[in-house]
Structure formats: C-alpha cells, structure tokens
Design a protein around this motif. Structure first.
Motif, PDB file in Angstrom:
ATOM      1  N   ASN A 297       0.807  -1.208   0.000  1.00 43.24           N
ATOM      2  CA  ASN A 297       0.000   0.000   0.000  1.00 43.24           C
ATOM      3  C   ASN A 297       0.846   1.265   0.000  1.00 43.24           C
ATOM      4  OD1 ASN A 297      -3.192  -0.363   0.448  1.00 43.24           O
ATOM      5  ND2 ASN A 297      -2.113  -2.123   1.256  1.00 43.24           N
ATOM      6  N   VAL A 298       1.965   1.235   0.698  1.00 46.05           N
ATOM      7  CA  VAL A 298       2.850   2.393   0.682  1.00 46.05           C
ATOM      8  C   VAL A 298       3.406   2.619  -0.726  1.00 46.05           C
ATOM      9  CG1 VAL A 298       5.058   3.312   1.490  1.00 46.05           C
ATOM     10  CG2 VAL A 298       3.465   2.280   3.115  1.00 46.05           C
ATOM     11  N   VAL A 299       3.867   1.536  -1.344  1.00 45.29           N
ATOM     12  CA  VAL A 299       4.393   1.626  -2.713  1.00 45.29           C
ATOM     13  C   VAL A 299       3.314   2.127  -3.664  1.00 45.29           C
ATOM     14  CG1 VAL A 299       5.130   0.218  -4.667  1.00 45.29           C
ATOM     15  CG2 VAL A 299       6.243  -0.074  -2.460  1.00 45.29           C
ATOM     16  N   ALA A 300       2.119   1.563  -3.547  1.00 38.55           N
ATOM     17  CA  ALA A 300       1.023   1.974  -4.430  1.00 38.55           C
ATOM     18  C   ALA A 300       0.665   3.441  -4.212  1.00 38.55           C
ATOM     19  CB  ALA A 300      -0.202   1.082  -4.185  1.00 38.55           C
ATOM     20  N   GLY A 301       0.641   3.877  -2.951  1.00 38.12           N
ATOM     21  CA  GLY A 301       0.289   5.256  -2.666  1.00 38.12           C
ATOM     22  C   GLY A 301       1.294   6.247  -3.218  1.00 38.12           C
ATOM     23  N   LEU A 302       2.569   6.007  -2.979  1.00 38.05           N
ATOM     24  CA  LEU A 302       3.599   6.918  -3.477  1.00 38.05           C
ATOM     25  C   LEU A 302       3.647   6.928  -4.997  1.00 38.05           C
ATOM     26  CD1 LEU A 302       6.471   6.153  -0.922  1.00 38.05           C
ATOM     27  CD2 LEU A 302       4.915   8.115  -0.948  1.00 38.05           C
ATOM     28  N   ALA A 303       3.502   5.753  -5.607  1.00 32.72           N
ATOM     29  CA  ALA A 303       3.528   5.676  -7.067  1.00 32.72           C
ATOM     30  C   ALA A 303       2.342   6.410  -7.674  1.00 32.72           C
ATOM     31  CB  ALA A 303       3.529   4.217  -7.516  1.00 32.72           C
ATOM     32  N   THR A 304       1.199   6.330  -7.028  1.00 35.50           N
ATOM     33  CA  THR A 304       0.008   6.988  -7.560  1.00 35.50           C
ATOM     34  C   THR A 304       0.178   8.495  -7.577  1.00 35.50           C
ATOM     35  OG1 THR A 304      -1.357   5.177  -6.728  1.00 35.50           O
ATOM     36  CG2 THR A 304      -2.484   7.214  -7.297  1.00 35.50           C
ATOM     37  N   ILE A 305       0.734   9.041  -6.501  1.00 32.67           N
ATOM     38  CA  ILE A 305       0.973  10.486  -6.460  1.00 32.67           C
ATOM     39  C   ILE A 305       1.971  10.890  -7.540  1.00 32.67           C
ATOM     40  CG2 ILE A 305       1.912  12.358  -5.054  1.00 32.67           C
ATOM     41  CD1 ILE A 305       0.851  10.839  -2.589  1.00 32.67           C
ATOM     42  N   ALA A 306       3.041  10.109  -7.694  1.00 25.96           N
ATOM     43  CA  ALA A 306       4.068  10.434  -8.694  1.00 25.96           C
ATOM     44  C   ALA A 306       3.519  10.331 -10.108  1.00 25.96           C
ATOM     45  CB  ALA A 306       5.269   9.505  -8.516  1.00 25.96           C
ATOM     46  N   PHE A 307       2.741   9.286 -10.377  1.00 24.21           N
ATOM     47  CA  PHE A 307       2.219   9.096 -11.729  1.00 24.21           C
ATOM     48  C   PHE A 307       1.142  10.116 -12.076  1.00 24.21           C
ATOM     49  CE2 PHE A 307       4.543   5.206 -11.920  1.00 24.21           C
ATOM     50  CZ  PHE A 307       4.577   4.824 -13.252  1.00 24.21           C
ATOM     51  N   GLY A 308       0.570  10.790 -11.060  1.00 22.18           N
ATOM     52  CA  GLY A 308      -0.395  11.840 -11.360  1.00 22.18           C
ATOM     53  C   GLY A 308       0.214  12.946 -12.195  1.00 22.18           C
ATOM     54  N   VAL A 309       1.483  13.250 -11.945  1.00 25.73           N
ATOM     55  CA  VAL A 309       2.190  14.250 -12.751  1.00 25.73           C
ATOM     56  C   VAL A 309       2.329  13.759 -14.186  1.00 25.73           C
ATOM     57  CG1 VAL A 309       4.339  15.544 -13.001  1.00 25.73           C
ATOM     58  CG2 VAL A 309       3.428  15.063 -10.721  1.00 25.73           C
ATOM     59  N   LEU A 310       2.678  12.474 -14.351  1.00 24.65           N
ATOM     60  CA  LEU A 310       2.822  11.903 -15.688  1.00 24.65           C
ATOM     61  C   LEU A 310       1.493  11.909 -16.427  1.00 24.65           C
ATOM     62  CD1 LEU A 310       5.027  10.577 -17.447  1.00 24.65           C
ATOM     63  CD2 LEU A 310       4.241   8.360 -16.593  1.00 24.65           C
ATOM     64  N   ASP A 311       0.413  11.674 -15.702  1.00 28.56           N
ATOM     65  CA  ASP A 311      -0.924  11.704 -16.286  1.00 28.56           C
ATOM     66  C   ASP A 311      -1.175  13.047 -16.962  1.00 28.56           C
ATOM     67  OD1 ASP A 311      -3.746  12.155 -16.556  1.00 28.56           O
ATOM     68  OD2 ASP A 311      -4.158  10.600 -15.082  1.00 28.56           O
ATOM     69  N   ASP A 312      -0.853  14.141 -16.266  1.00 27.89           N
ATOM     70  CA  ASP A 312      -1.078  15.469 -16.829  1.00 27.89           C
ATOM     71  C   ASP A 312      -0.149  15.770 -18.007  1.00 27.89           C
ATOM     72  OD1 ASP A 312      -3.158  16.236 -15.123  1.00 27.89           O
ATOM     73  OD2 ASP A 312      -1.766  16.850 -13.554  1.00 27.89           O
ATOM     74  N   ARG A 313       0.987  15.103 -18.060  1.00 24.75           N
ATOM     75  CA  ARG A 313       1.954  15.388 -19.125  1.00 24.75           C
ATOM     76  C   ARG A 313       1.693  14.573 -20.392  1.00 24.75           C
ATOM     77  NH1 ARG A 313       6.341  18.423 -17.780  1.00 24.75           N
ATOM     78  NH2 ARG A 313       6.666  18.857 -15.566  1.00 24.75           N
ATOM     79  N   ILE A 314       1.375  13.305 -20.243  1.00 25.97           N
ATOM     80  CA  ILE A 314       1.245  12.451 -21.424  1.00 25.97           C
ATOM     81  C   ILE A 314      -0.176  11.940 -21.643  1.00 25.97           C
ATOM     82  CG2 ILE A 314       3.633  11.702 -21.139  1.00 25.97           C
ATOM     83  CD1 ILE A 314       2.593   8.991 -20.203  1.00 25.97           C
ATOM     84  N   GLY A 315      -1.061  12.190 -20.689  1.00 21.82           N
ATOM     85  CA  GLY A 315      -2.446  11.762 -20.844  1.00 21.82           C
ATOM     86  C   GLY A 315      -2.765  10.499 -20.063  1.00 21.82           C
ATOM     87  N   ALA A 316      -4.017  10.402 -19.632  1.00 17.36           N
ATOM     88  CA  ALA A 316      -4.436   9.282 -18.781  1.00 17.36           C
ATOM     89  C   ALA A 316      -4.378   7.943 -19.506  1.00 17.36           C
ATOM     90  CB  ALA A 316      -5.853   9.531 -18.262  1.00 17.36           C
ATOM     91  N   LYS A 317      -4.750   7.929 -20.778  1.00 16.19           N
ATOM     92  CA  LYS A 317      -4.779   6.645 -21.489  1.00 16.19           C
ATOM     93  C   LYS A 317      -3.387   6.024 -21.552  1.00 16.19           C
ATOM     94  CE  LYS A 317      -5.865   4.312 -25.813  1.00 16.19           C
ATOM     95  NZ  LYS A 317      -6.393   4.417 -27.192  1.00 16.19           N
ATOM     96  N   ARG A 318      -2.367   6.821 -21.837  1.00 14.76           N
ATOM     97  CA  ARG A 318      -1.014   6.281 -21.913  1.00 14.76           C
ATOM     98  C   ARG A 318      -0.570   5.730 -20.560  1.00 14.76           C
ATOM     99  NH1 ARG A 318      -0.199  10.986 -25.381  1.00 14.76           N
ATOM    100  NH2 ARG A 318       0.222  10.301 -27.523  1.00 14.76           N
ATOM    101  N   VAL A 319      -0.962   6.414 -19.480  1.00 17.00           N
ATOM    102  CA  VAL A 319      -0.614   5.912 -18.144  1.00 17.00           C
ATOM    103  C   VAL A 319      -1.283   4.569 -17.892  1.00 17.00           C
ATOM    104  CG1 VAL A 319      -0.891   6.318 -15.664  1.00 17.00           C
ATOM    105  CG2 VAL A 319      -0.149   8.187 -17.159  1.00 17.00           C
ATOM    106  N   ILE A 320      -2.570   4.465 -18.253  1.00 19.47           N
ATOM    107  CA  ILE A 320      -3.293   3.205 -18.037  1.00 19.47           C
ATOM    108  C   ILE A 320      -2.667   2.080 -18.852  1.00 19.47           C
ATOM    109  CG2 ILE A 320      -5.516   2.022 -18.195  1.00 19.47           C
ATOM    110  CD1 ILE A 320      -6.848   4.801 -18.002  1.00 19.47           C
TER     111      ILE A 320
END
Length: 455
Positions: A297-320
C-alpha cells in the motif's frame, strides 16, 4: 471528435492546483480508507469468517457482498443523476459518509458467535453500499477542484492519500489493539473486543478526515436545475436517454466505461488475492502477509501520487496502458518464476502494486475529461455500475485457472497449484487492455496544457 471546453467555475477558485480545497478533498480518501483497508480487507472480514461464527461464513460473506454490489449497480447512476440535478453533491456525500461512520461503529456490536453472523454481514453489506454511493459524489467533485491540466495530479493525490491513510490506521490498530496480547487501555481479544474496538476507531477516523471536504467544498445553489424531482422510473428514462446521448455525441465514452469495468476488476483482483497467493503459494505467515500488505500500500500510494504528474503530461490513457502492460508482465513473471520462492513474490508483487494505483487514478481522470459539465454525478454513477456489473470476472478467472492448473498437472489438491490463479487475473487485465486500446481520449485544448503554479 468534440473537444469543446466545458464551462468552469470562476478562475480564482481554480487557479491553484494544490490549494486547500484539493487537500480537503484528498483527506476524504485518507479517512475513508479505514473502511477499505481495515474493515473490508485486513480485519473485520477476517474476523467475521473465523471459526467463531460457525461453518459457511465465507460463502455467506460472498452472497452478502454480491447483494450489496447489486444494490450499488441499481442505485448509483440514478442517485448520482439526482445529485447533479439538485446541485447538492456535498450534501449527499455527507449523508452517505455519515451512514458509513454509523455502520462502522455498529460493527462493534458483532460478538464472536454464530448468532451475530448475519448482523455483521448485513452491516458490512450496508457499509459497502453507502461507501460506493458516497464515492460517486466524491468522484464527481474532481472537475470542480482541478483544471484539465491538473486533473491527473489531483486525482493521483487523492488515491495516494487513500493508500497511505489506510496503512497508517492499519498500523495503529494492529500494533495498538490487534497484535499485542494486551493492547491499549488493557483491551484483549476476549469476546473479540480488540476487533470490536477497532471498528470504533475506524468510525472516528472516517468522521474526522471527512469533515474538511464537507466544510470546504460547498454546494453551488446556482447549479441546481428547476426541473421537478423525478421518480425512480422517470430517473431511469432520463438515464437511458443520457446513455443514448453519450453514444451519439462520443461513443468512446461508452466504450471506456466498458473497458474500464474489466480492467478495474483485474486491478481489484490484485489486492483481493495478493495476500491469499502470498500465504498459500509462497509460504508467508500471517505476520509476513501484514508486512507485505503495508509495503504494497505504501508503494502503491507513493507511485500513484508520482504518476499523477505523468498523467497530466502524457495523458491518462497512456498511463493506463503503461500500467496494465507492466502488470501483465509482472503477473506472468510471478507464475513462471514461482519455483524461485518468496523473493520472486516480494519483487514482482511489489511491481504489481506500483502500477495498481496509477491505473485506478488515471481511469478516473480519463473519464473526468470526457464528462459533459453538469453530468459528473450521473456518469460516475454509471462508472460505479459498470464496475459492479462485471465484479465476478477476477474471482471467477482466479478460480478457473486454479482448476485448470489442477487438471493439467494432475494434482489432487488444488492448494498446490494456487499460483495458477495469477494467470486468471492477468487474463482479465489483458482483456481490459485490449478493450481500452481502440478508445480515443479527449484532446485537451492548448490553453489547458499550460502548467499552473502549485502551492
């Protein structure tokens, strides 16, 4: 494809990406994680299916949760539509959250006896219904506290706080009440008091961290429609009309609802069966399962916050797509490297967890970018409904592949081929990915791509 910008609240209220409204909203995820992490995952469901409640408790738990899922599937889109029309999302978030708090506290009444089994199951099912209905209104607030350029980071912050908050409260109750022979205030496991007091802690935790969003994000009276309140049948007529309208305007939204339902069930399966596989296939003892759960859960939580930045940069579909592809590879690796023991599960299991949260968060932001203004509650209600409609896929695939493994290897005891079940979860993720690939995402206008200052 229609890329017209939605009307938005006045600029000053949305200029800052991470102002107090965003944190207040994210704290609801932090607080409600007590219900997810402690009640439905690690503590109460384990307690209610223990020998003290008599034989067959596991199967009865499944039926109770299935009934809860059916109620959510029926009610979520209609109640979400009603919240849209009334302009009272915060009010209904408060009502449903209060119900979750009351149910959580009421679980303290469930003593370890077969006579209390159905009381516990009915309360647990009710809590799941109210939690899902609260989540519909909570998710519908996402567009009001973010911009198209920040929605990924804001959603990721909420998911990440949920994971981390769940672990914090889990550690508090585990080391303060569950694990020691005599916990705080002299509480022991006699008459199940350690678990029952834990339920009161969960209720207080949820209540405390839900207050900020209810006080901060107020209902907008100007958003209320003058349309008379619709009955249930009229609400469903409006709902089906909305689906037809969605299909006519942008059928990719409808496609996404179907694709996300499949891969989200696979994501849920990773956490639902991760501990089972760790104990049954890789020999983790209960303490090691808890430690792995905390790490996951710690790994998932930290990764989710970090990937939120990537979501805004490259788009949600690419992240998924990235997340699902990585999980398919890691899950397949768990199966083929099974003979190398617990180290494989520690490494690849945590890799799986790295990508669970980002996929969940990006799924929410992908849909948020597609929803027409004023229909957030209704469409997120459909999001909940479609997810519930296929919630049998991961459990069924898990069990089917275990049976297939037993048949192919000639092993009489299915426990010896439990690791085959991971292939079932991988299959669900792969089908979801295949369904997602043809879906087109909304192209954000250039003005939305300008980075806004965070505070």
């Amino acid at each position: 494809m229609d890329t017209t910008k939605r009307s938005s609240p006045p600029a000053p209220a949305r200029r800052r990406a991470f102002g107090w409204p965003v944190y207040a909203w994210g704290l609801w995820d932090w607080g409600s994680a007590a219900f997810n992490a402690v009640i439905t995952t690690f503590v109460f469901t384990v307690y209610i299916t223990s020998d003290a409640f008599g034989p067959g408790a596991d199967a009865k738990l499944g039926w109770a949760l299935a009934a809860a899922g059916l109620l959510v599937a029926v009610l979520a889109p209609v109640l979400g539509q009603g919240a849209d029309r009334s302009g009272r999302r915060t009010f209904w978030l408060g009502v449903n959250t209060a119900a979750v708090v009351v149910v959580s506290a009421s679980l303290a009444l469930v003593a370890p006896s077969p006579d209390y089994l159905w009381l516990g199951l009915v309360l647990l099912a009710a809590g799941n219904v109210f939690f899902e209905l609260a989540s519909v209104n909570y998710n519908a607030m996402l567009n009001t506290i973010s911009t198209p350029a920040t929605v990924g980071r804001v959603s990721g912050l909420g998911w990440g706080l949920g994971y981390i908050g769940g672990i914090v409260v889990l550690l508090i109750v585990y080391f303060g009440l569950i694990n020691p022979e005599v916990g705080v205030f002299g509480i022991t496991d006699a008459d199940g008091m350690d678990v029952r007091i834990t339920m009161l802690v969960c209720a207080a935790w949820t209540l405390l961290f839900s207050i900020p969003v209810l006080l901060t994000i107020r209902d907008d009276k100007s958003a209320r429609t003058k349309t008379p309140r619709a009955g249930i049948l009229d609400a469903y007529r409006l709902l089906f009309r909305s689906i037809r309208t969605l299909w006519g305007r942008d059928h990719h939204t409808v496609f996404f609802l179907g694709a996300s339902a499949v891969f989200r069930d696979g994501l849920a399966g990773v956490f639902a069966f991760g501990g089972v596989i760790a104990a049954g296939s890789f020999g983790f003892d209960p303490g090691e399962v808890i430690i792995f759960g905390v790490a996951a859960n710690v790994v998932a939580g930290l990764a989710t916050i970090a990937f939120g930045v990537l979501d805004d940069r490259i788009g949600a579909k690419r992240v998924i797509v990235l997340a699902l592809a990585a999980m398919i590879v890691a899950g397949t690796g768990v199966f083929f490297l099974y003979d190398y023991g617990a180290t494989v599960f520690w490494v690849l299991g945590l890799v799986l967890c790295v990508f669970v949260g980002p996929a969940q968060s990006a799924s929410r932001t992908f849909l948020a970018r597609l929803i027409p203004a004023g229909q957030e509650g209704e469409i997120f209600g459909l999001y909940a409904t479609t997810g519930r409609a296929v919630s049998f896929l991961a459990p069924a695939a898990f069990s089917t592949f275990i049976a297939l493994g037993a048949a192919l290897t000639g092993v009489a005891d299915s426990d010896d081929v439990q690791h085959w079940g991971i292939l079932g979860i991988v299959l669900v993720l792969a089908v979801g990915l295949a369904l997602l690939l043809p879906v087109r995402s909304r192209t954000m206008p250039d003005s939305a791509l300008v980075t806004t200052p965070a505070s």
